[in-house]
Design an enzyme around this catalytic site. Structure first.
Site, PDB file in Angstrom:
ATOM      1  N   GLY A 135      31.210  -2.772 -22.765  1.00  0.00           N
ATOM      2  CA  GLY A 135      31.872  -1.400 -22.975  1.00  0.00           C
ATOM      3  C   GLY A 135      30.835  -0.607 -23.259  1.00  0.00           C
ATOM      4  O   GLY A 135      29.759  -0.795 -22.936  1.00  0.00           O
TER       5      GLY A 135
ATOM      6  N   TRP B  88       1.741  -0.482  -6.408  1.00  0.00           N
ATOM      7  CA  TRP B  88       2.916  -1.632  -6.981  1.00  0.00           C
ATOM      8  C   TRP B  88       2.437  -2.802  -7.221  1.00  0.00           C
ATOM      9  O   TRP B  88       3.103  -3.544  -6.728  1.00  0.00           O
ATOM     10  CB  TRP B  88       4.189  -1.550  -6.030  1.00  0.00           C
ATOM     11  CG  TRP B  88       4.781  -0.027  -5.825  1.00  0.00           C
ATOM     12  CD1 TRP B  88       4.562   0.954  -4.880  1.00  0.00           C
ATOM     13  CD2 TRP B  88       5.499   0.703  -7.009  1.00  0.00           C
ATOM     14  NE1 TRP B  88       5.172   1.889  -5.395  1.00  0.00           N
ATOM     15  CE2 TRP B  88       5.662   1.931  -6.446  1.00  0.00           C
ATOM     16  CE3 TRP B  88       5.836   0.298  -8.484  1.00  0.00           C
ATOM     17  CZ2 TRP B  88       6.476   2.798  -7.138  1.00  0.00           C
ATOM     18  CZ3 TRP B  88       6.497   1.250  -9.188  1.00  0.00           C
ATOM     19  CH2 TRP B  88       6.537   2.570  -8.763  1.00  0.00           C
TER      20      TRP B  88
ATOM     21  N   GLU C  65       8.814  -8.645  -3.258  1.00  0.00           N
ATOM     22  CA  GLU C  65       8.708  -9.849  -2.609  1.00  0.00           C
ATOM     23  C   GLU C  65       9.713 -10.018  -1.426  1.00  0.00           C
ATOM     24  O   GLU C  65      10.154 -11.308  -1.160  1.00  0.00           O
ATOM     25  CB  GLU C  65       9.029 -11.150  -3.453  1.00  0.00           C
ATOM     26  CG  GLU C  65       8.205 -10.805  -5.039  1.00  0.00           C
ATOM     27  CD  GLU C  65       7.005 -11.819  -4.879  1.00  0.00           C
ATOM     28  OE1 GLU C  65       6.762 -12.529  -3.865  1.00  0.00           O
ATOM     29  OE2 GLU C  65       6.374 -11.900  -5.933  1.00  0.00           O
TER      30      GLU C  65
ATOM     31  N   SER D 208      16.357  -7.231  -0.099  1.00  0.00           N
ATOM     32  CA  SER D 208      17.634  -7.998   0.414  1.00  0.00           C
ATOM     33  C   SER D 208      17.910  -7.715   1.790  1.00  0.00           C
ATOM     34  O   SER D 208      18.235  -8.977   2.561  1.00  0.00           O
ATOM     35  CB  SER D 208      18.613  -7.524  -0.370  1.00  0.00           C
ATOM     36  OG  SER D 208      18.893  -8.013  -1.711  1.00  0.00           O
ATOM     37  N   GLU D 209      17.544  -6.485   2.281  1.00  0.00           N
ATOM     38  CA  GLU D 209      17.458  -6.320   3.670  1.00  0.00           C
ATOM     39  C   GLU D 209      16.769  -7.164   4.432  1.00  0.00           C
ATOM     40  O   GLU D 209      17.012  -7.704   5.775  1.00  0.00           O
ATOM     41  CB  GLU D 209      17.124  -5.019   3.874  1.00  0.00           C
ATOM     42  CG  GLU D 209      18.436  -4.066   3.624  1.00  0.00           C
ATOM     43  CD  GLU D 209      18.514  -3.722   2.071  1.00  0.00           C
ATOM     44  OE1 GLU D 209      19.267  -3.262   1.408  1.00  0.00           O
ATOM     45  OE2 GLU D 209      17.205  -4.216   1.173  1.00  0.00           O
TER      46      GLU D 209
ATOM     47  N   GLU E 111       0.991  -1.258   0.002  1.00  0.00           N
ATOM     48  CA  GLU E 111       0.077   0.096   0.023  1.00  0.00           C
ATOM     49  C   GLU E 111       0.800   1.108   0.021  1.00  0.00           C
ATOM     50  O   GLU E 111       2.165   1.148   0.165  1.00  0.00           O
ATOM     51  CB  GLU E 111      -0.982   0.047   1.312  1.00  0.00           C
ATOM     52  CG  GLU E 111      -1.861  -1.360   1.478  1.00  0.00           C
ATOM     53  CD  GLU E 111      -2.721  -1.193   2.566  1.00  0.00           C
ATOM     54  OE1 GLU E 111      -2.809  -0.315   3.353  1.00  0.00           O
ATOM     55  OE2 GLU E 111      -3.756  -2.178   2.613  1.00  0.00           O
TER      56      GLU E 111
ATOM     57  N   ARG F 119       8.802 -15.795  -3.949  1.00  0.00           N
ATOM     58  CA  ARG F 119      10.203 -15.620  -3.758  1.00  0.00           C
ATOM     59  C   ARG F 119      10.978 -16.791  -4.406  1.00  0.00           C
ATOM     60  O   ARG F 119      12.031 -16.665  -5.122  1.00  0.00           O
ATOM     61  CB  ARG F 119      10.778 -15.754  -2.141  1.00  0.00           C
ATOM     62  CG  ARG F 119      10.317 -14.296  -1.695  1.00  0.00           C
ATOM     63  CD  ARG F 119      10.501 -14.142  -0.020  1.00  0.00           C
ATOM     64  NE  ARG F 119      10.291 -13.052   0.700  1.00  0.00           N
ATOM     65  CZ  ARG F 119       9.854 -12.839   1.644  1.00  0.00           C
ATOM     66  NH1 ARG F 119       9.982 -13.942   2.612  1.00  0.00           N
ATOM     67  NH2 ARG F 119       9.327 -11.837   2.150  1.00  0.00           N
TER      68      ARG F 119
ATOM     69  N   GLY G  36       5.779  -0.620   3.039  1.00  0.00           N
ATOM     70  CA  GLY G  36       6.526  -1.658   2.220  1.00  0.00           C
ATOM     71  C   GLY G  36       6.621  -2.956   2.908  1.00  0.00           C
ATOM     72  O   GLY G  36       5.852  -3.549   2.615  1.00  0.00           O
TER      73      GLY G  36
END
Length: 412
Positions: free
Chosen positions: A349, A156, A373, A376-377, A127, A253, A131
């Site tokens: 490159g 989202w 989902e 990382s934290e 929402e 996940r 988060g």
């Protein structure tokens, strides 16, 4: 341990790879540039049986196991992330949650059309202003006879404007305006989950534009204004919404991890091809040791990520809870995919900085998976909780069924 794939696994892998390479790869760059979904993708995923891969035939599925599901996600994301996102939200969050938590009536009414691809599903949890703190959501539903009245907004949400059904978690036991405390002992116990028909009166959806990556995928918002939801569309019991959501995240996940593994592979393959043809100082850059170091790291990360998601698929097949192992796979694979894509651009490159080559899209797409989902934290905190002995998987009222080939394929 046997890490070999069965003939059925190889067949599914080839089917999905052929679809992605032959039908999507030729047009993905155009749609990514325009930031528009490919209009026929969802129908094709349904026609090919990909959307219903890990569900029993009696529920409209393909009857494949959970590992086959992961293999499909790897092949899809090796071409473009938006393909795997469909598997995450339609198959993982929505349909798999119904399979795990639904009544037989709900499976026949709701799961069958999802598994057949006749309807598209999504998961709606995040929402505005909320988060990672799932228990802090404000969208609410109040019981009114044989219906609930739902109000609020989700943000989202992948496939928000394309889906027919949504798994939505809301508060059914919020604090009252008079200041009375809710009867739930903690916020997570005040949540319940529903399968909501997004064509219902009071539902509005829209798309979010200007995303960094996954530009060919539809991401948007869903608004609910006095939406009537039948009691029979509540998934699980009142107060089980947090558990349903968390188990859904485990499924999602898993698809994110297996999909990110596809980006690592795609980055490696693109880099090897370019390094063997691009010459500097009189020889292919593949002969320069610093380039070889980058290729070796990608190759190593691909094998690690692949084995981690294979492990999760195997555990799911055995009917074992694997939140910890799924967290390992999700965090490692997504971070490794971002690193692999960045190194692929370095190898290419200046050309890698242009959308003439696919590697710049891999980098943009890979970043999102480190956030959605469960960032990382959040994965780090989950893993630390297990390591410290502070987090223990308690039995759920409805566990994900172990894979049974005969039962899944209707052979006995």
């Amino acid at each position: 341990m046997d890490f070999s794939l069965s003939p059925e696994h190889l067949m599914i892998q080839k089917t999905v790879r052929d679809f992605a390479l032959k039908e999507v790869a030729p047009v993905i760059k155009e749609h990514d540039r325009k930031q528009e979904p490919i209009p026929w993708v969802l129908n094709r995923l349904g026609e090919l049986g990909i959307l219903g891969l890990p569900f029993p035939v009696r529920y409209g599925g393909r009857g494949a196991d959970y590992l086959a599901w992961g293999l499909a996600c790897e092949e899809l994301e090796a071409v473009d992330t938006h393909l795997r996102v469909v598997m995450s939200v339609h198959t993982g969050l929505c349909a798999m949650s119904i399979f795990q938590w639904g009544t037989e009536d709900q499976k026949q009414r709701l799961l069958v059309p999802l598994a057949k691809g006749e309807q598209i599903g999504c998961g709606a949890f995040t929402e505005p202003g909320m988060g990672s703190d799932v228990a802090a959501m404000r969208t609410s539903a109040k019981r009114d006879g044989d219906h609930y009245i739902l109000n609020g907004e989700k943000m989202w949400i992948s496939l928000a404007s394309k889906a027919d059904l949504a798994l939505v978690t809301v508060k059914t036991n919020p604090s009252t305006s008079s200041g009375q405390r809710p009867s739930a002992s903690k916020p997570s116990e005040a949540l319940s989950s529903f399968i909501i028909d997004l064509h219902s009166p009071g539902v509005k959806t829209g798309d979010i534009h200007g995303k960094l990556g996954v530009r060919a995928g539809a991401t948007g918002w869903i608004s609910f204004t006095d939406v009537k939801v039948p009691v029979e569309n509540r998934l699980g019991q009142e107060g089980e919404g947090f558990k349903i959501t968390m188990s859904g995240f485990d499924h999602g996940r898993y698809t994110v991890a297996s999909g990110a593994t596809g980006i690592i592979r795609a980055s490696l393959e693109a880099s090897v091809k370019y390094a063997q043809t691009r010459q500097t100082f009189g020889k292919p850059i593949a002969e320069h040791q610093l380039i070889q170091e980058k290729l070796a790291k990608m190759s190593q990360d691909y094998e690690i990520a692949r084995l981690l998601y294979y492990q999760v698929g195997w555990l799911k097949n055995q009917g074992q809870r694997c939140t910890r192992e799924t967290s390992f796979a999700k965090k490692f694979a997504t971070e490794a995919s971002f690193s692999a894509a960045a190194e692929a651009i370095q190898i290419h490159g200046a050309y890698g900085y242009s959308d003439e080559f696919d590697v710049e899209r891999y980098l943009r797409n890979s970043k999102g998976a480190m956030i959605y989902e469960g960032s990382s934290e959040i994965q780090t905190l989950i893993q630390a909780g297990y390591a410290l002995g502070e987090r223990i998987d308690k039995p759920l009222r409805c566990e994900l069924p172990a894979y049974d080939e005969k039962a899944w394929q209707g052979l006995g």
